[in-house]
Motif scaffolding. Structure first.
Motif, mmCIF file in Angstrom:
data_model
loop_
_atom_site.group_PDB
_atom_site.id
_atom_site.type_symbol
_atom_site.label_atom_id
_atom_site.label_comp_id
_atom_site.label_asym_id
_atom_site.label_seq_id
_atom_site.Cartn_x
_atom_site.Cartn_y
_atom_site.Cartn_z
ATOM 1 N N HIS A 43 0.829 -1.209 0.000
ATOM 2 C CA HIS A 43 0.000 0.000 0.000
ATOM 3 C C HIS A 43 0.868 1.266 0.000
ATOM 4 O O HIS A 43 1.558 1.537 -0.964
ATOM 5 N N ALA A 44 0.842 2.069 1.055
ATOM 6 C CA ALA A 44 1.491 3.382 1.035
ATOM 7 C C ALA A 44 2.991 3.292 0.766
ATOM 8 O O ALA A 44 3.543 4.084 -0.001
ATOM 9 N N THR A 45 3.668 2.319 1.374
ATOM 10 C CA THR A 45 5.119 2.228 1.207
ATOM 11 C C THR A 45 5.502 1.999 -0.244
ATOM 12 O O THR A 45 6.434 2.623 -0.757
ATOM 13 N N GLY A 46 4.783 1.126 -0.922
ATOM 14 C CA GLY A 46 5.113 0.799 -2.300
ATOM 15 C C GLY A 46 4.650 1.817 -3.313
ATOM 16 O O GLY A 46 4.918 1.656 -4.509
ATOM 17 N N ASP A 266 -7.522 -0.394 -1.320
ATOM 18 C CA ASP A 266 -6.483 -0.434 -2.340
ATOM 19 C C ASP A 266 -6.735 0.774 -3.245
ATOM 20 O O ASP A 266 -7.507 0.715 -4.195
ATOM 21 N N ALA A 267 -6.091 1.884 -2.940
ATOM 22 C CA ALA A 267 -6.422 3.157 -3.577
ATOM 23 C C ALA A 267 -6.103 3.146 -5.067
ATOM 24 O O ALA A 267 -5.110 2.566 -5.513
ATOM 25 N N LEU A 299 -2.643 5.981 0.048
ATOM 26 C CA LEU A 299 -3.355 6.586 1.172
ATOM 27 C C LEU A 299 -2.361 7.116 2.197
ATOM 28 O O LEU A 299 -1.451 6.404 2.624
ATOM 29 N N ARG A 300 -2.563 8.356 2.582
ATOM 30 C CA ARG A 300 -1.789 9.012 3.641
ATOM 31 C C ARG A 300 -2.729 9.158 4.829
ATOM 32 O O ARG A 300 -3.853 9.642 4.673
ATOM 33 N N SER A 301 -2.304 8.751 5.996
ATOM 34 C CA SER A 301 -3.191 8.707 7.160
ATOM 35 C C SER A 301 -2.750 9.708 8.210
ATOM 36 O O SER A 301 -1.586 9.718 8.618
ATOM 37 N N GLY A 324 -0.554 7.202 12.060
ATOM 38 C CA GLY A 324 -0.807 8.602 11.747
ATOM 39 C C GLY A 324 0.388 9.302 11.136
ATOM 40 O O GLY A 324 0.604 10.490 11.381
ATOM 41 N N GLN A 325 1.133 8.606 10.269
ATOM 42 C CA GLN A 325 2.398 9.145 9.779
ATOM 43 C C GLN A 325 2.281 9.828 8.425
ATOM 44 O O GLN A 325 3.295 10.074 7.750
ATOM 45 N N GLY A 326 1.044 10.141 8.032
ATOM 46 C CA GLY A 326 0.812 10.983 6.876
ATOM 47 C C GLY A 326 1.617 10.597 5.659
ATOM 48 O O GLY A 326 1.790 9.425 5.350
ATOM 49 N N GLY A 327 2.133 11.597 4.955
ATOM 50 C CA GLY A 327 2.986 11.349 3.808
ATOM 51 C C GLY A 327 4.458 11.463 4.138
ATOM 52 O O GLY A 327 5.295 11.505 3.244
#
Length: 363
Positions: A43-46, A266-267, A299-301, A324-327
């Protein structure tokens, strides 16, 4: 029989992998890393267009970013890039305030005039008259950094279970009984929530109140343009946070800096956001976009106050928030993992004060 661990970490993206590696370095014994997908970092990392820039994420995030810089350089996963934050005519005060804010924190920032920004960004349109340069900004090799942490965790004895989404978390006298989507069951003394967009859902499964960590979609498009992109083009942003773009392997990556509320998923990118990215880019430079070669979204949370959440849940000292580590979770990964590992093992704080990130701030 259930497998037994000292700590179970939910989420094997950058957050979970870096924390697992940091715990191993501190001698924590049995650590389990749980990943719902077939492989970590899906997800976000990739999907990150990651860069390390000390102003990104705001002043509350900057100490984590600054403390992470030397470690990222030592690991060899960053490449110098530089960042240029632009302003239009009439935004000189905003750009000056931006520079002053980060200079006060020890960040190197230089104010530039129209001629100086145009020298760094060819074909810059006339509306852009001022800028702030952060020469220390670097690109991050996200895959290399993530694999480094996974390898360190593996060497330290961490068990990685993929296709193992958490379906139930029952509180026991000794910690947690965890039931996973593939039918496996594990016991853990401590449960760490590093689940990104799914962080509040993990808390609910554990019987805890969510913190309001909300996912937002961010869009990126890779494009070919009718120009030769200089290899030394900086990361280009604007002071109003309405776009950024950067070179990548002879192409350009564009983002409209969108933050569209989303359910954890899965954005996928929306065509309107890709079109918006192109429109905003073409208002900055006279490089017509010839074609879109690739587009994606992640997704940034964010917690309600836009700062990350690191610490023990006030309702249950066997539940630890790492979310909660956003972008900015990748550029802050080394310092954030060290901070969290220190809290989990009872060590004294290191380079970064943990107080601003404590979950107790939400009452």
């Amino acid at each position: 029989m259930e497998a037994a661990f000292d700590i179970a970490i939910v989420g094997a993206g950058m957050a979970g992998a870096s924390l697992a590696a940091a715990l191993c370095a501190k001698g924590v014994g049995r650590v389990l890393l749980l990943e719902a997908e077939e492989r970590p970092g899906y997800h976000a990392t990739g999907r990150s267009a990651a860069f390390w820039t000390e102003s990104y994420g705001g002043p509350g995030v900057q100490p984590l970013t600054t403390a992470s810089g030397p470690i990222l350089r030592d690991l060899g996963v960053v490449t110098p890039r530089g960042a240029l934050t632009l302003g239009r005519a009439g935004q000189e005060r905003e750009v000056a305030a931006f520079a002053a804010r980060y200079r006060a924190a020890g960040v190197e920032v230089h104010l530039l005039d129209r001629a100086e920004i145009a020298a760094r960004v060819p074909a810059l349109r006339g509306a852009w008259t001022c800028g702030a340069l952060e020469p220390s900004t670097c690109d991050i090799d996200v895959a290399a950094l993530h694999q480094h942490y996974l390898a360190e965790a593996r060497r330290g004895g961490v068990e990685l279970w993929c296709r193992a989404g958490l379906t139930a978390a029952e509180r026991t006298a000794g910690g947690w009984m965890l039931t996973l989507a593939d039918g496996r069951v594990a016991q853990a003394g401590m449960l760490v929530d590093a689940a990104g967009a799914w962080a509040d859902g993990v808390a609910r499964l554990a019987g805890l109140a969510p913190l309001g960590i909300a996912p937002y979609r961010r869009t990126i498009a890779q494009v070919a343009v009718a120009a030769t992109v200089p290899d030394d083009l900086p990361l280009v942003l604007d002071v109003a946070e309405s776009f950024y773009f950067k070179p990548e392997s002879g192409r350009l990556w564009l983002s409209p800096h969108d933050e569209t509320p989303s359910a954890p998923c899965d954005a996928a990118p929306e065509e309107i956001d890709v079109a918006l990215a192109i429109d905003r880019f073409e208002q900055v430079v006279d490089w017509p976009v010839e074609r879109v070669e690739h587009r994606w979204a992640g997704l940034r949370s964010f917690a309600p106050d836009r700062l990350p959440v690191y610490g023990f849940a006030p309702q249950d000292a066997a539940f630890f928030w790492f979310a909660g580590q956003g972008g900015f979770g990748i550029q802050t990964a080394p310092a954030a993992a060290d901070l969290a590992a220190r809290l989990l093992t009872g060590e004294a704080p290191g380079a970064v004060d943990p107080a601003p990130y404590d979950p107790r701030r939400f009452g």
